[in-house]
Design a protein around this motif. Structure first.
Motif, PDB file in Angstrom:
ATOM      1  N   SER A 168       2.449   2.191  -0.041  1.00 44.45           N
ATOM      2  CA  SER A 168       3.005   3.304  -0.838  1.00 44.45           C
ATOM      3  C   SER A 168       4.152   2.827  -1.714  1.00 44.45           C
ATOM      4  O   SER A 168       4.280   3.226  -2.874  1.00 44.45           O
ATOM      5  N   LEU A 169       4.994   1.969  -1.142  1.00 37.24           N
ATOM      6  CA  LEU A 169       6.129   1.428  -1.879  1.00 37.24           C
ATOM      7  C   LEU A 169       5.653   0.621  -3.087  1.00 37.24           C
ATOM      8  O   LEU A 169       6.149   0.798  -4.210  1.00 37.24           O
ATOM      9  N   LEU A 170       4.676  -0.249  -2.883  1.00 37.20           N
ATOM     10  CA  LEU A 170       4.171  -1.077  -3.973  1.00 37.20           C
ATOM     11  C   LEU A 170       3.510  -0.227  -5.061  1.00 37.20           C
ATOM     12  O   LEU A 170       3.694  -0.482  -6.261  1.00 37.20           O
ATOM     13  N   LEU A 171       2.770   0.778  -4.643  1.00 38.78           N
ATOM     14  CA  LEU A 171       2.126   1.663  -5.619  1.00 38.78           C
ATOM     15  C   LEU A 171       3.165   2.414  -6.446  1.00 38.78           C
ATOM     16  O   LEU A 171       3.006   2.600  -7.652  1.00 38.78           O
ATOM     17  N   ASP A 172       4.234   2.821  -5.799  1.00 36.12           N
ATOM     18  CA  ASP A 172       5.304   3.552  -6.485  1.00 36.12           C
ATOM     19  C   ASP A 172       5.964   2.691  -7.554  1.00 36.12           C
ATOM     20  O   ASP A 172       6.478   3.202  -8.554  1.00 36.12           O
ATOM     21  N   TYR A 173       5.962   1.377  -7.340  1.00 39.58           N
ATOM     22  CA  TYR A 173       6.572   0.459  -8.311  1.00 39.58           C
ATOM     23  C   TYR A 173       5.541  -0.151  -9.263  1.00 39.58           C
ATOM     24  O   TYR A 173       5.832  -1.130  -9.945  1.00 39.58           O
ATOM     25  N   GLY A 174       4.351   0.430  -9.284  1.00 36.38           N
ATOM     26  CA  GLY A 174       3.371   0.047 -10.288  1.00 36.38           C
ATOM     27  C   GLY A 174       2.349  -1.000  -9.901  1.00 36.38           C
ATOM     28  O   GLY A 174       1.743  -1.630 -10.782  1.00 36.38           O
ATOM     29  N   ALA A 175       2.119  -1.224  -8.616  1.00 36.18           N
ATOM     30  CA  ALA A 175       1.136  -2.224  -8.198  1.00 36.18           C
ATOM     31  C   ALA A 175      -0.252  -1.892  -8.762  1.00 36.18           C
ATOM     32  O   ALA A 175      -0.657  -0.732  -8.811  1.00 36.18           O
ATOM     33  N   ASP A 176      -0.960  -2.914  -9.197  1.00 39.47           N
ATOM     34  CA  ASP A 176      -2.292  -2.766  -9.775  1.00 39.47           C
ATOM     35  C   ASP A 176      -3.334  -2.749  -8.659  1.00 39.47           C
ATOM     36  O   ASP A 176      -3.546  -3.752  -7.975  1.00 39.47           O
ATOM     37  N   VAL A 177      -4.006  -1.614  -8.483  1.00 37.60           N
ATOM     38  CA  VAL A 177      -5.006  -1.488  -7.411  1.00 37.60           C
ATOM     39  C   VAL A 177      -6.317  -2.181  -7.769  1.00 37.60           C
ATOM     40  O   VAL A 177      -7.188  -2.349  -6.914  1.00 37.60           O
ATOM     41  N   ASN A 178      -6.469  -2.579  -9.035  1.00 37.24           N
ATOM     42  CA  ASN A 178      -7.714  -3.207  -9.468  1.00 37.24           C
ATOM     43  C   ASN A 178      -7.610  -4.731  -9.574  1.00 37.24           C
ATOM     44  O   ASN A 178      -8.586  -5.386  -9.944  1.00 37.24           O
ATOM     45  N   ILE A 179      -6.440  -5.263  -9.250  1.00 35.55           N
ATOM     46  CA  ILE A 179      -6.264  -6.715  -9.320  1.00 35.55           C
ATOM     47  C   ILE A 179      -7.151  -7.381  -8.270  1.00 35.55           C
ATOM     48  O   ILE A 179      -7.324  -6.874  -7.161  1.00 35.55           O
ATOM     49  N   ARG A 180      -7.735  -8.511  -8.628  1.00 32.43           N
ATOM     50  CA  ARG A 180      -8.669  -9.196  -7.734  1.00 32.43           C
ATOM     51  C   ARG A 180      -8.099 -10.527  -7.263  1.00 32.43           C
ATOM     52  O   ARG A 180      -7.412 -11.224  -8.026  1.00 32.43           O
ATOM     53  N   ASP A 181      -8.374 -10.867  -6.012  1.00 30.31           N
ATOM     54  CA  ASP A 181      -7.876 -12.124  -5.460  1.00 30.31           C
ATOM     55  C   ASP A 181      -8.824 -13.270  -5.799  1.00 30.31           C
ATOM     56  O   ASP A 181      -9.781 -13.106  -6.566  1.00 30.31           O
ATOM     57  N   SER A 182      -8.587 -14.439  -5.220  1.00 30.51           N
ATOM     58  CA  SER A 182      -9.407 -15.616  -5.521  1.00 30.51           C
ATOM     59  C   SER A 182     -10.858 -15.457  -5.052  1.00 30.51           C
ATOM     60  O   SER A 182     -11.746 -16.201  -5.479  1.00 30.51           O
TER      61      SER A 182
END
Length: 247
Positions: A168-182
């Motif tokens: 929740s904290l990361l989302l509140d600060y604009g975390a990208d939910v569509n970012i993909r890992d390696s």
């Protein structure tokens, strides 16, 4: 003290072991403020490094001794080493969950986005070890919410820990939910099935950020990290200042 400024009871303040561990290293690791003060007064090297690159400041973060840390910083200790592969005091504080150490380092100019190749960003480290208080301080200081370790973002690390509060904290600060890992996976694909984290991300996907959140993120980005600490000095109503500061 005797025999001059560089000696204490006849021993040189910068005496080292075979691994280049100094008395100041040991005092900081044990959190002995009085010893640290005496050693500094005797001209101990506040930036001495062991053969592994560990500094007294790093040991302060390991022990959580803010008192020792303040003494070091007031006497010229560097917040970061000149070699990127050396141990980082800020990363160690985030790993241990010593949030006061994180705050102190940042107030003395430490870079919240300082990356160590094998560790990633300080934010990634705090997420990996589930220390939300450290994450909050870093984000408040303007740390990039999407910079982790390689292709792995802080959100990926947090989701694996199934830490809903930190997500929740990361989302509140604009975390990208569509970012993909390696492995080309999005955070929601890593969330434990049926867990709070998965539900939180699925809910977010169908009800994205509000206009209020988007405006705050945009204004903070335009201000830039270096100016965020000046927000309280602007002639703004307290409510607006708190809104921009996430408080």
């Amino acid at each position: 003290m005797c025999h001059g400024e560089t000696e204490i009871w006849g021993y040189h303040a910068n005496i080292v072991t075979i691994d280049h561990v100094t008395p100041l290293h040991e005092a900081c690791l044990s959190g002995h403020v009085a010893c640290v003060r005496a050693l500094i007064n005797a001209k101990a090297n506040v930036n001495a490094a062991t053969i592994d690159g560990v500094t007294p400041l790093f040991n302060c973060c390991a022990s959580g001794s803010v008192g020792c840390m303040e003494l070091l910083l007031q006497n010229g200790a560097h917040t970061h080493t000149s070699h990127a592969h050396f141990p980082s005091a800020l990363h160690e504080a985030c790993k241990r969950g010593n949030s006061q150490c994180v705050e102190t380092l940042l107030s003395h100019g430490a870079d919240p986005d300082y990356e160590v190749s094998h560790l990633g960003s300080p934010l990634y480290m705090s997420c990996l070890h589930r220390h939300a208080a450290c994450s909050k301080i870093l984000l408040h200081s303007g740390a990039n919410v999407n910079v982790g370790r390689g292709g792995d973002s802080p959100l990926h690390a947090t989701v694996r820990q199934d830490s809903a509060d930190q997500v929740s904290l990361l989302l509140d600060y604009g975390a990208d939910v569509n970012i993909r890992d390696s492995n080309d996976q999005r955070p929601v694909e890593l969330a434990p099935v049926g867990g709070k984290t998965q539900q939180l991300l699925l809910t977010f996907e169908v009800s994205p950020r509000s206009l209020c959140q988007l405006c705050r993120l945009q204004i903070r980005n335009l201000l830039g990290r270096s100016r965020l600490k000046l927000l309280p000095l602007l002639p703004l109503p307290p409510l607006l200042t708190h809104y921009l500061e996430h408080t």
